[in-house]
Design an enzyme around this catalytic site. Structure first.
Site, PDB file in Angstrom:
ATOM      1  N   GLU A 157       0.803  -1.222   0.000  1.00  0.00           N
ATOM      2  CA  GLU A 157       0.000   0.000   0.000  1.00  0.00           C
ATOM      3  C   GLU A 157       0.840   1.278   0.000  1.00  0.00           C
ATOM      4  O   GLU A 157       0.777   2.084   0.943  1.00  0.00           O
ATOM      5  CB  GLU A 157      -0.969   0.004   1.190  1.00  0.00           C
ATOM      6  N   GLU A 306      -5.365  -8.425  -0.127  1.00  0.00           N
ATOM      7  CA  GLU A 306      -6.094  -8.223   1.136  1.00  0.00           C
ATOM      8  C   GLU A 306      -7.553  -7.960   0.817  1.00  0.00           C
ATOM      9  O   GLU A 306      -7.869  -7.190  -0.088  1.00  0.00           O
ATOM     10  CB  GLU A 306      -5.564  -7.010   1.928  1.00  0.00           C
TER      11      GLU A 306
END
Length: 391
Positions: A157, A306
């Site tokens: 991320e 995720e």
């Protein structure tokens, strides 16, 4: 039955700092213990997965999963600048070997938010040598991934990492997308990703990419909202997906959706179901993230690295995951190359500034004894994985 492609990776994901415990050389450990911090509690022993990884990996295999995404900890491998711990490299290599022993595909992340405290002290991602240092760390970590590993995520991320750096407030990690991103940090993360991929290319057959938090930004139907959406979403989301072009895969990390008004992001509307993180319960997030990644990366294969839900109601976890997987299956039917699905999270974990309250795990654990207890959702998900199909 919705059948998934042969070789589809059914797994669960974790991050080192959130489950290992006692990651004392990391920058986050410093922030947790700084007087006046907004972080609600320190990570401490966390789930003690540093010592219990073998049992955790065995449990995932017994449930029926065939893969496990975990991160290795830069702060352990290089606890002081220029000092590399052979013992810690051996530790993470044992994790890879243990995955292989139990028939689990290891998916390794090199940097999941946390960095060594010296790296932050010496300028963090704003330092002129940040990309050099990350490349050097990647080089040091090569023995961990040199055999038995097919997929490596370089940076987790980066879009959230750049916003964190812009916000300078750890608590913003919980509210994906509020602070302005630091574009200097974004550029440094991209340079670090590219340098890391170059180093990893020494390993024959290794596939590399980064993972992006796709936030399903949408304009409300009001004047000025569409313009604000473009301005708001591009530096927080789309830019990172575009920069996955040419990578071997791109990771999608999707949880919810965010509506943008002419003034910016709106809070979740009254009356909608929300999770323990305050996010809207929104199972289509994964499919929407996949489509955005596929389009903006110009058809780089996608892995859901995720997706999950913070809830104390395990029935809602099953419902959310069922809905997410139905959407993912639809994207595959549309012709998108989807490699696999890594549920967040394998274990209830330390959820950064929110502490241990938001429970994302398929597996619970006792804070006194660390004894693991798979939840009904873990058994349900394991049956899906074994069947390679959703009933």
């Amino acid at each position: 039955m919705l059948t998934f492609p042969d070789g589809f990776l059914w797994g669960a994901a974790t991050a080192a700092h959130q489950i290992e415990g006692n990651n004392v050389n990391s920058n986050w450990w410093v922030h947790e213990h700084t007087p006046g911090t907004s972080i609600v509690e320190p990570s401490g022993d966390a789930a003690d997965s540093y010592h219990r990884f073998r049992d955790d990996i065995r449990t995932l295999a017994e449930l029926g999963l065939n893969s496990y995404r975990f991160s290795i900890e830069w702060a352990r491998i290089e606890p002081e600048r220029g000092f590399v711990s052979r013992a810690e490299l051996d530790h993470y290599r044992r994790m890879v070997d243990t995955c292989r022993e139990f028939g689990i595909e290891p998916i390794v992340t090199l940097m999941h938010f946390t960095v060594p405290r010296w790296f932050e002290r010496d300028g963090f991602w704003r330092a002129s040598d940040a990309a050099d240092l990350f490349a050097r760390y990647t080089e040091a970590a090569l023995p961990v991934v040199s055999e038995g590993v097919r997929y490596v995520c370089t940076i987790n991320e980066p879009n959230i990492a750049a916003m964190l750096a812009g916000g300078e407030d750890a608590s913003n990690l919980v509210a994906h997308g509020l602070p302005d991103p630091d574009l200097q940090v974004a550029d440094a993360l991209l340079a670090s990703h590219k340098r890391s991929r170059e180093v990893l290319s020494q390993v024959s057959g290794l596939k590399t990419g980064w993972t992006v938090a796709t936030q399903a930004f949408k304009a409300v139907d009001e004047p000025g909202a569409a313009e604000k959406l473009r301005e708001y979403a591009y530096p927080r989301d789309d830019w990172y997906l575009e920069n996955a072009r040419g990578d071997d895969f791109v990771g999608v990390q999707a949880y919810t959706q965010t509506f943008i008004g002419p003034e910016g992001p709106r809070p979740v509307a009254e009356g909608l179901e929300t999770t323990l993180t305050g996010w809207e319960f929104y199972p289509p997030a994964a499919a929407e993230g996949i489509r955005a990644a596929w389009e903006l990366s110009e058809h780089v294969p996608v892995m859901v690295t995720e997706n999950g839900i913070a809830t104390a109601d395990d029935d809602r976890r099953i419902a959310y995951t069922q809905g997410a997987l139905e959407g993912i299956h639809q994207t595959i039917e549309e012709g998108v190359g989807v490699l696999g699905y890594q549920h967040w999270s394998a274990l209830d974990n330390y959820e950064w500034a929110s502490g241990f309250r938001p429970t994302f795990g398929l597996i619970a654990w006792n804070k006194e004894t660390f004894e693991r207890t798979p939840k009904p959702s873990a058994y349900w998900y394991g049956e899906v994985a074994k069947a390679n199909a959703l009933g």
